[in-house]
Design a protein around this motif. Sequence first.
Motif, PDB file in Angstrom:
ATOM      1  N   ALA A   1      -5.153  -6.821   6.538  1.00  0.00           N
ATOM      2  CA  ALA A   1      -4.626  -7.886   7.388  1.00  0.00           C
ATOM      3  C   ALA A   1      -5.774  -8.732   7.929  1.00  0.00           C
ATOM      4  O   ALA A   1      -5.669  -9.958   8.011  1.00  0.00           O
TER       5      ALA A   1
ATOM      6  N   GLU B   1      -0.888 -10.248   3.758  1.00  0.00           N
ATOM      7  CA  GLU B   1       0.292  -9.662   4.366  1.00  0.00           C
ATOM      8  C   GLU B   1       0.418  -8.261   3.775  1.00  0.00           C
ATOM      9  O   GLU B   1       0.218  -8.079   2.564  1.00  0.00           O
ATOM     10  N   VAL B   2       0.694  -7.269   4.615  1.00  0.00           N
ATOM     11  CA  VAL B   2       0.697  -5.891   4.126  1.00  0.00           C
ATOM     12  C   VAL B   2       2.073  -5.249   4.288  1.00  0.00           C
ATOM     13  O   VAL B   2       2.694  -5.331   5.338  1.00  0.00           O
TER      14      VAL B   2
ATOM     15  N   ARG C   1      -2.634   4.568   5.795  1.00  0.00           N
ATOM     16  CA  ARG C   1      -1.810   3.361   5.792  1.00  0.00           C
ATOM     17  C   ARG C   1      -2.280   2.412   6.886  1.00  0.00           C
ATOM     18  O   ARG C   1      -2.355   1.202   6.687  1.00  0.00           O
ATOM     19  N   GLU C   2      -2.576   2.976   8.021  1.00  0.00           N
ATOM     20  CA  GLU C   2      -3.005   2.113   9.127  1.00  0.00           C
ATOM     21  C   GLU C   2      -4.371   1.519   8.881  1.00  0.00           C
ATOM     22  O   GLU C   2      -4.619   0.355   9.206  1.00  0.00           O
TER      23      GLU C   2
ATOM     24  N   ARG D   1      -3.939  -1.265   6.369  1.00  0.00           N
ATOM     25  CA  ARG D   1      -3.307  -2.427   6.987  1.00  0.00           C
ATOM     26  C   ARG D   1      -4.314  -3.194   7.831  1.00  0.00           C
ATOM     27  O   ARG D   1      -4.414  -4.409   7.759  1.00  0.00           O
ATOM     28  N   HIS D   2      -5.067  -2.425   8.600  1.00  0.00           N
ATOM     29  CA  HIS D   2      -6.077  -3.020   9.474  1.00  0.00           C
ATOM     30  C   HIS D   2      -7.071  -3.851   8.660  1.00  0.00           C
ATOM     31  O   HIS D   2      -7.346  -5.009   8.984  1.00  0.00           O
TER      32      HIS D   2
ATOM     33  N   THR E   1       3.939  -1.359   3.592  1.00  0.00           N
ATOM     34  CA  THR E   1       3.508   0.010   3.313  1.00  0.00           C
ATOM     35  C   THR E   1       4.643   0.872   2.778  1.00  0.00           C
ATOM     36  O   THR E   1       5.821   0.616   3.049  1.00  0.00           O
TER      37      THR E   1
ATOM     38  N   THR F   1       0.857  -1.193   0.000  1.00  0.00           N
ATOM     39  CA  THR F   1       0.000   0.000   0.000  1.00  0.00           C
ATOM     40  C   THR F   1       0.888   1.237   0.000  1.00  0.00           C
ATOM     41  O   THR F   1       1.828   1.343   0.787  1.00  0.00           O
TER      42      THR F   1
END
Lengths: 121, 155, 732
Positions: A23, A28-29, A15-16, A19-20, A31, A7
């Motif tokens: 995931a 799998e993330v 980004r968070e 990811r949240h 950034t 990302t």
Amino acid sequence: MLKKILTVDDSRTMREMLRHTLASAGFEVVTAEDGADGIQKLRESQPDVVITDINMPVMDGFEFIENVRKHEEYNRVPILVLTTESAPEKKQRAQSAGATGWIVKPFDPEKLTRAVNRVMP
Amino acid sequence: MHDENEQTNVGGEEFIAFRVGEQEFCVEITSTREIRGWSQATRLPHSPDYIVGVINLRGTILPIMDLSARLGMGSSTPSERHVIIVVQVRDKTIGLLVDSVSDILDVGPDHLRPVPEVNHEMSTEMFNRVIVMDKRIICEICLESIMPEQEMQAA
Amino acid sequence: MSLDDIKETFFAECADQMSELETGLHEIQSDGPDIDTVNAVFRAVHSIKGGAGAFGYNALVSFAHVFENALDVIRNDLSQVNEDRMDLLLRSVDVLSDVIEAERTSTEPADTSALAKELETVFDLSAHAEEEDDEALADFAPVTIDLEAFDLSDSEDAADIPSGRTFRISFAPHASLYLKGHDPLRFFRELAEMGTLSVTCELDNLPKLNDLTPDESYMKWQVDMETDNDSDDIAAVFDWVDGECDLTIEELGGDSPDGGGVDLDDFLANLGEDPELADIGSEDGGSGEAASAAAPAPAAAAAPDDDGSGSDDGDAGQGASAAKEKKEVKKPSQTIRVESEKVDRLINLMGELVINQAMLAERIGQAGFGNASPAALALVELQNLTREIQSGVMAIRAQPVKPVFMRMSRIIREVCNATGKKAMLELEGEHTEVDTTVIEGLIDPLTHMIRNAVDHGIEDPEARQAKGKPPQGTVKLSAYHSSGRIVIEIKDDGAGINRERVLEKAIEKGIVARDAKLSDDEIDNLIFAPGFSTAETITDVSGRGVGMDVVRQSIQSLGGRVNISSDPGNGSLFSMSLPLTLAVLDGMIVKEAGQTLVLPVSAVLETATLKPGDVYTIGNNNRVVKMRNALIPIIDVGRQLGFAEQRTDFANGTIMVVEGGKNGMGAFIVDSIEGQQQVVIKSLESNYQRVPSIAAATILGNGQIALILDCDHIVSHNSGDPEAEFIQSMAG
């Protein structure tokens, strides 16, 4: 092995959130915070799918996609553009830059996951 | 340690009792941080006579108050025989210089009385309550009121 | 990371973005618009909007949206900037900040529709109306694909899918389709979710192996599909490749799909397994050919998996350097975010380390190790290392004053709004660094001084014009380092201090005697006297209770000093000097009257040993020493601090010429100088209170407390004797 998504977004919050969401969907993330960082991370992590924002400092989304398509070893990686701008010219620009698909913010997790699954190899 | 003859109630308040001169005083145990021996204090200029100075308490600057002087009972000559009770008052920590610690008391409400208007030498504002136990009269010190006042800044 | 954590991140990020926004607009206002700054400002609002949308902060989204559009107008045409528009944008910044705060605290945000309307009008935004949600995308609801459950090989299932309508889809991808990361297999996957497929691959265009270029697209497919969906749904599957392929969708009448093509099972089963190009051109029948012919496409897409490792470094390298050469990208210096508690802890530990080191030095000395002994030398090494680490650690916490200065920008706007005056903020040296602890302590005093400058200093626009001044006043905020301290100045081009009024007020309040003779400078500094305020109308802004005396006290509690000097008619200058850090200090250790004391090295100008004849007595009891071409008053430190009676021996001893800021110089006489060392500053105020003449305390190597002197205070309070003061002023 988990499928990997890169990302690229200059917003920490975004980004968070990505990811949240991703995931939780079992990916799998990795950034990156701008286009240049994105190129670097692309090489390092060899993701299955890339999701990128457009408005970023250093190297914006368009340039990032163009660079990936033109120069990178992994130039066929599916790239989804994630953005609040739904103006048609921006979409055209993204498509001609080489984007695989498009998701408009704010996204709901379902929309995001579906779009990712559409292009996941 | 408790005197077996004392009537104490479970659920009372706990105090540390100590001697200053001829008299006994106490403070709530909840305000007490530690008890330590005397160490040489560094004098502070332009400070009231009841402030002996400051000592190093594990890296913190701790002011030492001569309780005898503060209560109007005359200045002490600090020495190794004295004891310092470190107390916390609001957000400040200070050390009270006393002669010795006598007791830890668990006091029920029947033994707690308001301060009588008898002693005019000592300002009664400095006391909260009085503990009456057997033949002992122990005044509880109101820590808030003995703290050094903020002095007006000289221009 | 929970959603609440991400919310916190969002608001923290909003703070950063607001800071960027404020800074950027300020630059545009003073230096004119440039595309990079405008882009940065646009991105700031854009980011805030994006995050706000994710959390459903609708009020924030809608205002940020309008704000963003206004900025977009400028982004597209830099000439669209003018003073009124900048004002509007700056006001919008304040409002945006308020809305963010409201969302953060879950309170009702104020109504922004009026300002939004103004933005729309001024920037002509209706012409720039955004088309919300392109049709195709908004309506598009892709079918959930669960690849695991997807199993085409079961023909019974295939038979169970109810057949509604039949479509013939012809799909011929262009090369560009592959270049954009698409894979025909995925489209078929999606279609297969919607019905039964029968797929044929047309290979007429496929050249011989020698002539085959992997990047070219040679294949076409025909898909016959039975489905309940309609052609729009089918078309939606291909919406992302509009223009990248030739696509036709034809509804057939009722016939069952032609089974002549490849069985989808085999087709899918064989795909991706054998990427070797060598298989192309094999003598297999239709299925083999189709399978392997289709291989180049997924092979190309699968390249990252199969031969990604170690291949084509040359290419990648070339690509990279090409990308780099193409644009000299200005990458901002790498930063990391660290919780300030972690840094504070590190700094405290460093402080303890310094103290412990001093104790070690003491012990080593006591143990009889000579200065040249290996132990002593090792200690010196250790001390050097510690010093370096400590500088490094302190540097972490050192920050530029810029964010604090930028805050003042909003303060000025508020005061201008409240008083009807016009004033602009000019900054200089905003990158000057100082410890966080000092910065935090600066905010309140600076705020009051800036308010004061605008409220009392700057005249209203008409009055200014009458005086021949520009109607907009200027408040210049500058910072620079000077002899180990940071100096911050606030200079305004207002009316200066009205000395008659100030003096009158001071006399009224009993601060000075009616017949006192005060210099202009002394009158100016009366505004710092306790209880002083000359506001005729108690403006909401600065007249209410918070006087300059509180400001001076706050600055002094930071170890600083502040002064005002005024040029009537032309303006005033507040000058503040502060230590660079509240944590450590380079100190000179001295002994006087049995006490160990510390003076900041930065305050000491010179030291000397007294010889008989150096000291002169003036008048009754005032001693001076002739040094530096001046007569400097001798300050009996021991007596002034109350540690000893008046010194009798002035013929011997050590003199330290100390700078006392605006108060000139003083010659401190002490018994001896013990040495110089870095000391950790411990506040007296945390457990006690401010002690005049004492700045703070420290703990020496032997565990003893040493007081750190407030040199300014000592020099200026040497004695109340007018004669002495006269001498003082001569020395200054």
